[in-house]
Scaffold this active site. Structure first.
Site, PDB file in Angstrom:
ATOM      1  N   LYS A  86     -37.546  77.192-105.311  1.00 38.33           N
ATOM      2  CA  LYS A  86     -38.449  76.972-104.188  1.00 38.33           C
ATOM      3  C   LYS A  86     -39.858  77.478-104.487  1.00 38.33           C
ATOM      4  O   LYS A  86     -40.852  76.896-104.017  1.00 38.33           O
ATOM      5  CB  LYS A  86     -37.883  77.622-102.922  1.00 38.33           C
ATOM      6  CG  LYS A  86     -36.630  76.922-102.409  1.00 38.33           C
ATOM      7  CD  LYS A  86     -36.889  75.442-102.097  1.00 38.33           C
ATOM      8  CE  LYS A  86     -35.733  74.760-101.417  1.00 38.33           C
ATOM      9  NZ  LYS A  86     -36.022  73.371-101.024  1.00 38.33           N
TER      10      LYS A  86
ATOM     11  N   SER B 227     -39.614  77.145 -99.281  1.00 37.72           N
ATOM     12  CA  SER B 227     -38.839  78.100 -98.487  1.00 37.72           C
ATOM     13  C   SER B 227     -39.586  79.419 -98.439  1.00 37.72           C
ATOM     14  O   SER B 227     -40.309  79.770 -99.392  1.00 37.72           O
ATOM     15  CB  SER B 227     -37.464  78.326 -99.130  1.00 37.72           C
ATOM     16  OG  SER B 227     -36.786  79.407 -98.509  1.00 37.72           O
TER      17      SER B 227
ATOM     18  N   ASP C 129     -28.301  60.085-104.927  1.00 38.62           N
ATOM     19  CA  ASP C 129     -28.035  61.370-105.566  1.00 38.62           C
ATOM     20  C   ASP C 129     -29.300  61.750-106.321  1.00 38.62           C
ATOM     21  O   ASP C 129     -29.633  61.132-107.334  1.00 38.62           O
ATOM     22  CB  ASP C 129     -26.846  61.249-106.519  1.00 38.62           C
ATOM     23  CG  ASP C 129     -26.523  62.549-107.243  1.00 38.62           C
ATOM     24  OD1 ASP C 129     -27.290  63.535-107.102  1.00 38.62           O
ATOM     25  OD2 ASP C 129     -25.505  62.582-107.966  1.00 38.62           O
TER      26      ASP C 129
ATOM     27  N   TYR D  32     -32.221  79.871-106.395  1.00 40.26           N
ATOM     28  CA  TYR D  32     -32.776  79.225-105.203  1.00 40.26           C
ATOM     29  C   TYR D  32     -34.217  79.678-104.996  1.00 40.26           C
ATOM     30  O   TYR D  32     -35.115  78.863-104.773  1.00 40.26           O
ATOM     31  CB  TYR D  32     -31.931  79.551-103.972  1.00 40.26           C
ATOM     32  CG  TYR D  32     -32.444  78.889-102.717  1.00 40.26           C
ATOM     33  CD1 TYR D  32     -32.131  77.564-102.436  1.00 40.26           C
ATOM     34  CD2 TYR D  32     -33.256  79.571-101.826  1.00 40.26           C
ATOM     35  CE1 TYR D  32     -32.614  76.940-101.301  1.00 40.26           C
ATOM     36  CE2 TYR D  32     -33.745  78.956-100.683  1.00 40.26           C
ATOM     37  CZ  TYR D  32     -33.424  77.645-100.425  1.00 40.26           C
ATOM     38  OH  TYR D  32     -33.919  77.022 -99.302  1.00 40.26           O
TER      39      TYR D  32
END
Length: 253
Positions: A153, A136, A56, A149
């Site tokens: 990134k 990304s 994790d 997000y």
């Protein structure tokens, strides 16, 4: 990069892009191990012959135990891929979005940092190796329904640049993979323009095999995102992508 001789660890390789890249590295001749949280997926990959480890990345103790187990089994580890990530919708007009933001940053950014920190001493000690970080296209051209997000990134990109500079001269390289939307886990239904996974993975492996290996792995489908500001298309593309805010509950109509 010679893909036939590596010992590769894909962290977050139990699904999607990570799992496909693990299979591609193995098919090229590399020894491949996979880390992740899904025990069923890990069992499936173990059945395919991969070394598998539970981890994790949001838990520092879990990452430390993971590192010890991986290096005990694979002391020649020379390539670490940091794939772990989550994509969550957030409506920034609703303070309840903070939970999603916290989860996203903890997994995508801090999870990456935890893994990099765990294996940096090992790779430096070897005097050779590669980190393959995963940012990304959204880090360069934000997708407004997923603000954290995008931020996480973008941060992975900046962190990768700094890590590369700090590791210069150690023999450890840093390569950044910048995916566009790829058709995994149902994304082809959400985004009809998502790149087929097979096509994406084949292009990535071709780029990785180049000598010298590019600092950024940019498939054709992500270049419009990566270079939007340079090409003067950024504002128009963000405006187009802002139409997707209708995906958020309460924003329809």
């Amino acid at each position: 990069m010679d893909l036939s001789t590596r010992t590769v660890l894909v962290v977050g390789g139990t699904s999607g892009i990570g799992r496909e890249l693990a299979r591609r590295f193995a098919a090229a001749g590399s020894t491949v191990a996979v880390g992740g949280r899904n025990p069923e997926a890990l069992a499936e990959l173990a059945g395919e012959g991969f070394g598998t480890f539970g981890v994790d990345v949001t838990d520092s103790a879990s990452v430390a135990s993971f590192r010890a187990a991986v290096l005990d089994r694979y002391p020649g580890l020379d390539t670490v891929v940091t794939m772990s990530g989550v994509m969550l919708l957030e409506d920034l007009r609703d303070p309840a979005h903070y939970t999603a933001a916290e989860t996203t940053i903890d997994t995508n950014l801090l999870g990456t940092v935890r893994v990099l920190d765990a294996f940096t001493p090992h790779l430096i000690g070897r005097g050779a190796g590669t980190f393959l970080t995963v940012s990304s296209g959204i880090g360069f051209l934000p997708f407004p329904p997923m603000p954290s997000y995008a931020a996480s990134k973008a941060a992975v990109h900046a962190y990768s640049e700094a890590l590369r500079a700090q590791l210069d001269g150690t023999g450890v390289g840093v390569v950044e993979l910048v995916p566009p939307a790829v058709a995994t886990a149902g994304q082809e239904k959400v985004n009809p323009h998502a790149l087929p996974l097979d096509d994406f993975a084949a292009e990535v492996m071709d780029l990785l095999s180049q000598e010298p290996t590019p600092r950024e792995i940019l498939v054709q489908g992500v270049r419009m995102h990566r270079w939007a500001e340079r090409d003067g298309t950024y504002d128009d593309l963000v405006a187009q992508r802002s139409r997707a805010l209708a995906m958020l509950p309460g924003r329809q109509g």
